[in-house]
Enzyme design. Sequence first.
Site: not given
Ligand code: ADP
Ligand code: ZN
Length: 625
Positions: A201, A203, A207, A425
């Site tokens: 997925g 960033p 995940k 704009e």
């Molecule tokens: P990646 O997919 O890049 O590993 P992360 O797991 O590091 O993303 O997610 C980064 C941050 O985004 C998490 O620490 C959390 O705070 C927030 N986040 C992302 N998805 C969720 C979710 N489904 N529910 C709650 N928080 C989320």
């Molecule tokens: Zn423009």
Amino acid sequence: MPPRWRHILWVIAIAASVALWFVLPATHTSSTPTDNFTYSQFLTAVDAHQVKTVTINPDGAASGGLVNGRNYVTRIPADLAGSSLLDRLEAAKVSITAASSSPSLGSQLLSWLLLLSPFLLLGWLWWRMSRGAGGALRGAMGVGRSRAKVFDAEQPSTTFADVAGYEGAKAEIAEVVDFLHRPDRYRRAGAAAPRGVLMVGPPGTGKTLLARAVAGQAGVPFFSVAGSSFVEMFVGVGAARVRDLFSEARKRAPAIVFVDEIDAIGARRGGSGVMVSNDEREQTLNQLLSEMDGFDPATGIVVLAATNRPEVLDPALLRPGRFDRQVVIPLPNLAERRAILGVHCRDKPLGEDVRLDDVARATPGFSGADLANLANEAAICAVRAGRELLEPADFEEARDRIVLGRREGSNVLLPEEKRAVAVHEAGHAVVAALCSHADPVAKVTILPAGQALGATHQLPLVERHLYGEDYLEDSLAVRLAGRAAEVLELGQGSTGAANDLAEATELAIKMVREFGLSDAVGPIGYPRGGSVFLGSSEPLSSRPFAEATQAAIDEEVARLLRDAERRATSLLDGHRDSLANLVDLLLANETVDGADVYRLVGRSEPEGAGGETMGPHRSAATPAA
Ligand code: ADP
Ligand code: ZN
Ligand code: MG
């Protein structure tokens, strides 16, 4: 890092030992001057009452003090140390001590031990300190050792409750965990455990968070390691680390191994077309492949991995038997965004009129990480304004800050520039309001932010997954409308439209080349290679079609863009009053709501767009510059 001052310990140890050397008399003769007597000299001294004390050892060695304060040593012929000598000594009033033997081995050892004790003590301290932080020593010696962090079962406190939405992905992963807990149930049904689950997925979609939740929930040892930490300067190190990681996991099975950002090692192995091959990475990958093949399914090791670039992964990694399951974790949809906001606003005091549904609706294309950031920025805004509760305005400001960067003060532009931006704009906004398939206008502003001098926000009414030709054509017209308005009102174009033009061209090229939306070129798709999530990376050399096709594509792209410009110009020409009014309003207020734009052009605002002042984001239309 171990503290640097630990080296001083050695100096202290040496100093302490030297001090002990002077204090402990047993290990060396005292500093009193000592005479070395023959037996005859000794007897003479005794008779002359020169001798004060004598200590006689069974082996004949004797020592003692003289009346004049000096010391002496001598040897007594062993069998003569009988009563005659003793009588003579007694007569001379010498105080006699009989030593059991020469300083015993034990006492000598003890005294040496005492002498060296500072070294032992401080050396031990030094060792403790070096070990404390992984140690420079170990860094040099333990090159091949695994750096896997072992999470104990209870260490991450994250649970599935912290991961909002993504019920499908959670269920899939929970099933794997369940398998580790109750292998029998599955074995009876003849089901083999999945060996690996790959989370794919963009960033920031959670995940890593999901994997941590699994660790918190699983109740089995959880090994987490980042793909990049396998790759070192030395060939073979990564492979050794993989081997260590899996042998450790096997020892503690059932266990979960989580490899984050697996693309760092799992990238396609060098083949044709790759100029630089990377031996280290390939070896690491080969090791990983054979480890995943190696454990027999009954041992209960599951490999979780996450990546945002599945297309660069080596096909061998993706075949069944390795990562059997791929769980796609897309950008959150409306309901999921609402839920994620809920999670991140749990501990924030929200005002009565904050409706997270509205915030979720206004943030299409935001990832979970963006939403977490949004909630945090909103809280910071509230603090800055000196409020206890978070207001809707805080969320709005936070969103603008994330989408557009910080708003500059209004007076950075020259007056004529300001007017040009307002015209530009206004052009975007009026055309967007007039096109029935375009996303409704939510907000227009001429406050510069970041690179953009102004912005027109459009907010999609519904979350779209599919864009029709009419939508794409309208969106071309909206993008070219800024420039069209400049030409119409000011008689010339400007550099301000460069971004719009690039975006419009990009879209037009896609329409012709990939979506088959041009009659002249026909239903042919030449997708550009490249990452699904991270933009394209077209190789310089290859072009899968002939020169003539390229010419046709170019022609069609130019036609689409000209048509769109013509449409924008004619729409604006038909509403010059509205355009002029909007320009004045912008110059006066700097920011104008979508509702006012619709009022000026004399159309009713599309159902559902009312009152909403937050615009869309990356997914649909980036703010037009
Ligand atoms: P990646 O997919 O890049 O590993 P992360 O797991 O590091 O993303 O997610 C980064 C941050 O985004 C998490 O620490 C959390 O705070 C927030 N986040 C992302 N998805 C969720 C979710 N489904 N529910 C709650 N928080 C989320
Ligand atoms: Zn423009
Ligand atoms: Mg991550």
